[in-house]
Enzyme design. Structure first.
Site, PDB file in Angstrom:
ATOM      1  N   ASP A 179      57.050  25.467  71.859  1.00 33.64           N
ATOM      2  CA  ASP A 179      57.195  24.168  72.656  1.00 33.64           C
ATOM      3  C   ASP A 179      55.885  23.540  73.013  1.00 33.64           C
ATOM      4  OD1 ASP A 179      56.916  25.517  74.703  1.00 33.64           O
ATOM      5  OD2 ASP A 179      58.734  24.916  75.896  1.00 33.64           O
ATOM      6  N   SER A 180      55.018  24.188  72.826  1.00 32.99           N
ATOM      7  CA  SER A 180      53.497  23.710  72.781  1.00 32.99           C
ATOM      8  C   SER A 180      53.177  22.259  71.770  1.00 32.99           C
ATOM      9  CB  SER A 180      52.291  24.750  72.783  1.00 32.99           C
ATOM     10  OG  SER A 180      52.717  25.528  71.580  1.00 32.99           O
ATOM     11  N   GLU A 207      51.874  35.707  79.584  1.00 35.64           N
ATOM     12  CA  GLU A 207      51.038  34.597  79.350  1.00 35.64           C
ATOM     13  C   GLU A 207      50.346  34.500  80.813  1.00 35.64           C
ATOM     14  OE1 GLU A 207      52.216  31.073  77.966  1.00 35.64           O
ATOM     15  OE2 GLU A 207      50.385  29.826  78.571  1.00 35.64           O
TER      16      GLU A 207
HETATM   17  O1  KIV Z   1      54.886  27.205  73.358  1.00 36.95           O
HETATM   18  C1  KIV Z   1      53.797  28.123  72.990  1.00 36.95           C
HETATM   19  O2  KIV Z   1      53.124  27.772  72.298  1.00 36.95           O
HETATM   20  C2  KIV Z   1      53.935  29.264  73.870  1.00 36.95           C
HETATM   21  C3  KIV Z   1      52.817  30.018  73.451  1.00 36.95           C
HETATM   22  C4  KIV Z   1      51.666  29.704  74.161  1.00 36.95           C
HETATM   23  C5  KIV Z   1      53.227  31.541  73.954  1.00 36.95           C
HETATM   24  O3  KIV Z   1      54.806  29.479  74.464  1.00 36.95           O
END
Ligand code: KIV
Length: 264
Positions: free
Chosen positions: A43-44, A181
């Site tokens: 969701d990044s 994380e």
């Molecule tokens: O949303 C994302 O990209 C993530 C990673 C940073 C682990 O959760």
């Protein structure tokens, strides 16, 4: 092609697991040509693709749209899709409904949920329904407001104990892996040793069973973004900028298109 059991097999064999985020077809096609073990449609994408300040506004339809494009580009890849903020926290039913949509409509192999004991009923229900679950502990971006910013989590004995017991609880609930994380390396090592589920670190040192990075970070696509835990394996921002400037200059000077690039 990886499956959920390969995560544990690799952990037990001491083989590190490489995971990268991906949000579109073009990059998925490239990732599919590498030996990277798994793709995370994170969701990044809220930050990376949508230009939002954080992940909180991302919704299930956004995740499905991007995950479908990634699946089309990487038909054989092991793909994990993030369940976005408020798509699973409110109830087991909601988690089942949304995870079911994600798996059915994208062809993904697993979903990822943020949190520990608070979401165990959801994790159990998804696993019982046949949906593989990756957990996410430590700095969980969907709790950004509660954390009060981008801060390392699991510092100090009590916080480290909570993180460890959350990881153990996720494992017991049936999660096959967990992202750790922004946690101290020693804490990530303890969790990795105590659990049989695979730990995938980002800003968590080398003792985790694998690593995950955001694809645009590792490719150096944003000259203004360089968090401590990111290594830039390329400097694409400067390559892209010079390619675009060359193109603009050649258009202005009528050096593009050439005879070879012209139809008669
Ligand atoms: O949303 C994302 O990209 C993530 C990673 C940073 C682990 O959760």
């Amino acid at each position: 092609m990886m499956n959920i059991h390969d995560f544990t097999k690799k952990k037990l064999a001491g083989e590190k697991i490489s995971v990268v985020t991906c949000y579109d077809h073009a990059f998925a096609r490239l990732v599919a040509r590498t030996s990277i073990d798994a793709i995370l449609v994170g969701d990044s994408l809220g930050n990376v693709v949508q230009g939002l300040p954080n992940t909180l506004a991302v919704n299930v339809d956004d995740m499905i749209y991007h995950a479908r494009a990634v699946r089309r580009g990487a038909p054989q890849a092991f793909i994990v899709v993030d369940m976005p903020f408020m798509s699973y926290q409110t109830s087991v039913e909601k988690a089942l409904e949304n995870a079911g949509r994600i798996i059915k409509e994208t062809g993904a192999d697993a979903v990822k949920l943020e949190g520990g004991k608070a979401i165990l009923p959801q994790v159990r229900a998804l696993v019982e329904a046949g949906i593989p679950v990756m957990g996410h502990l430590g700095f969980t971006p969907q709790s950004l407001l509660a954390f009060g910013g981008y801060k390392v989590q699991g510092k100090g004995d009590a916080a480290a104990e909570t993180l460890l017991s959350d990881a153990v609880a996720l494992e017991k609930a049936g999660a096959f892996a967990v992202v750790l994380e922004m946690v101290p390396a020693a804490v990530a090592e303890k969790v990795s040793k105590a659990c049989t589920l695979a730990t995938i670190g980002i800003g968590a040192g080398t003792a985790t069973d694998g690593q995950v990075l955001v694809i645009t970070d590792l490719l150096g696509m944003d000259p203004d973004f360089a968090p401590r835990f990111v290594r830039k394996y390329a400097n694409l921002s400067s390559d892209i900028l010079s390619a675009l400037e060359n193109y603009a200059a050649e258009v202005r000077d009528v050096r593009f298109p050439s005879e070879k690039e012209t139809f008669h």
